[in-house]
Design an enzyme around this catalytic site. Structure first.
Site, short mmCIF file in Angstrom:
data_model
loop_
_atom_site.label_atom_id
_atom_site.label_comp_id
_atom_site.label_asym_id
_atom_site.label_seq_id
_atom_site.Cartn_x
_atom_site.Cartn_y
_atom_site.Cartn_z
N HIS A 9 0.92 -1.17 0.21
CA HIS A 9 -0.07 -0.14 0.12
C HIS A 9 0.89 1.45 0.08
O HIS A 9 2.15 1.26 0.36
CB HIS A 9 -0.89 0.05 1.28
CG HIS A 9 -0.33 0.00 2.42
ND1 HIS A 9 0.25 1.17 3.15
CD2 HIS A 9 -0.07 -1.09 3.42
CE1 HIS A 9 0.89 0.85 4.25
NE2 HIS A 9 0.89 -0.57 4.46
N ARG A 60 -5.85 1.08 4.13
CA ARG A 60 -4.85 1.62 3.50
C ARG A 60 -4.44 0.82 2.27
O ARG A 60 -3.91 1.20 1.17
CB ARG A 60 -3.55 1.79 4.24
CG ARG A 60 -3.13 0.41 4.80
CD ARG A 60 -2.35 0.86 6.19
NE ARG A 60 -1.72 -0.33 6.88
CZ ARG A 60 -1.94 -1.01 7.86
NH1 ARG A 60 -3.21 -0.53 8.36
NH2 ARG A 60 -1.51 -1.89 8.41
N HIS A 182 0.29 -5.77 2.29
CA HIS A 182 1.13 -5.00 3.27
C HIS A 182 2.56 -5.47 3.36
O HIS A 182 3.01 -6.42 2.79
CB HIS A 182 0.54 -5.04 4.77
CG HIS A 182 -0.66 -4.69 4.70
ND1 HIS A 182 -1.27 -3.53 5.09
CD2 HIS A 182 -2.04 -5.32 4.24
CE1 HIS A 182 -2.74 -3.16 4.98
NE2 HIS A 182 -3.11 -4.32 4.54
#
Length: 249
Positions: A9, A60, A182
């Site tokens: 992200h 996110r 992530h």
């Protein structure tokens, strides 16, 4: 040839503030919002397209994916979300400033908490309001699967099976897939794909919103992998990630 592109992200509000985030659901910073849009424009300019997308439950990552797909005019493709792609859970560190924590406990200890393979931070207590068991998005997840803290090994134990059982087999239905997740969930997948050792994975720093391309032959063998974009800019981003957990001089 089949292609799967992994993207961490864009910069989040807590990346900007240098805080441990984990499963805390923070938004993108303005810079992160633009990073995601730039990633989409870059892939569109390079002729990339996708027919399926995967992401985590955290905004996110979701917003990064949405920005990418918007800039590629691919808003319509199916998206599958899974908590198994969430970031590593940082336990009682979540919300703390990384540099201040390093000043208190030392760079070496914070590096262990951030990047060691099998050592987890102290867990959240059962009554801590940060505990994800109170979050409605995990209501359908078994309580035993909702972490109070995780090591990288623990995060890999949930992310890699999802890769092996869901994402990777889905390549048979699509020429190109994008996965936006992530730093640590993706590091686990990359560790598995490239056969990186427990020791060496500590030094892998994934830059924000930089497409990491993996290409596979018809038998599913990895043919090549590479970051898409300017090499010097990517190296600078990697270095910035590496320095997040160090005490300020």
């Amino acid at each position: 040839m089949k292609r799967i592109v992994l993207v961490r992200h864009g910069e989040s509000a807590w990346n900007l503030e240098n805080r441990f985030t984990g499963w805390t659901d923070v938004d993108l910073s303005p810079k992160g919002d633009q990073e995601a849009k730039d990633a989409g424009l870059l892939m569109k300019a390079e002729g990339y397209t996708f027919s399926k997308a995967y992401t985590s439950y955290l905004k996110r990552a979701v917003k990064t994916l949405n920005n990418i797909l918007d800039k590629m005019d691919l808003d319509w493709i199916p998206v599958e979300k899974s908590w198994r792609l969430n970031e590593k859970h940082y336990g009682n560190l979540q919300g703390l400033n990384k540099a201040e924590t390093a000043e208190k406990y030392g760079d070496a200890q914070v590096k262990i908490w951030r990047r060691s393979y099998d050592i987890a931070p102290l867990p959240l207590s059962e009554d801590d309001p940060r505990n994800s068991k109170f979050d409605p998005r995990y209501a359908g997840v078994a309580d035993s699967d909702v972490p109070r803290t995780e090591s990288l090994k623990d995060a890999i134990a949930r992310a890699v099976p999802y890769w092996k059982e869901v994402i990777f087999p889905d390549r048979l239905n699509h020429d190109s897939i994008i996965v936006v997740a992530h730093g640590n969930s993706l590091r686990g997948i990359i560790k598995y794909l490239k056969g990186i050792s427990d020791e060496d994975i500590v030094s892998l720093n994934l830059p924000t919103a930089v497409p990491y391309v993996f290409e596979f032959d018809d038998e599913g063998n990895l043919v090549r992998d590479f970051f898409l974009g300017d090499a010097d800019a990517i190296a600078a981003k990697m270095n910035a990630v590496a320095n997040q957990g160090k005490a300020q001089k």
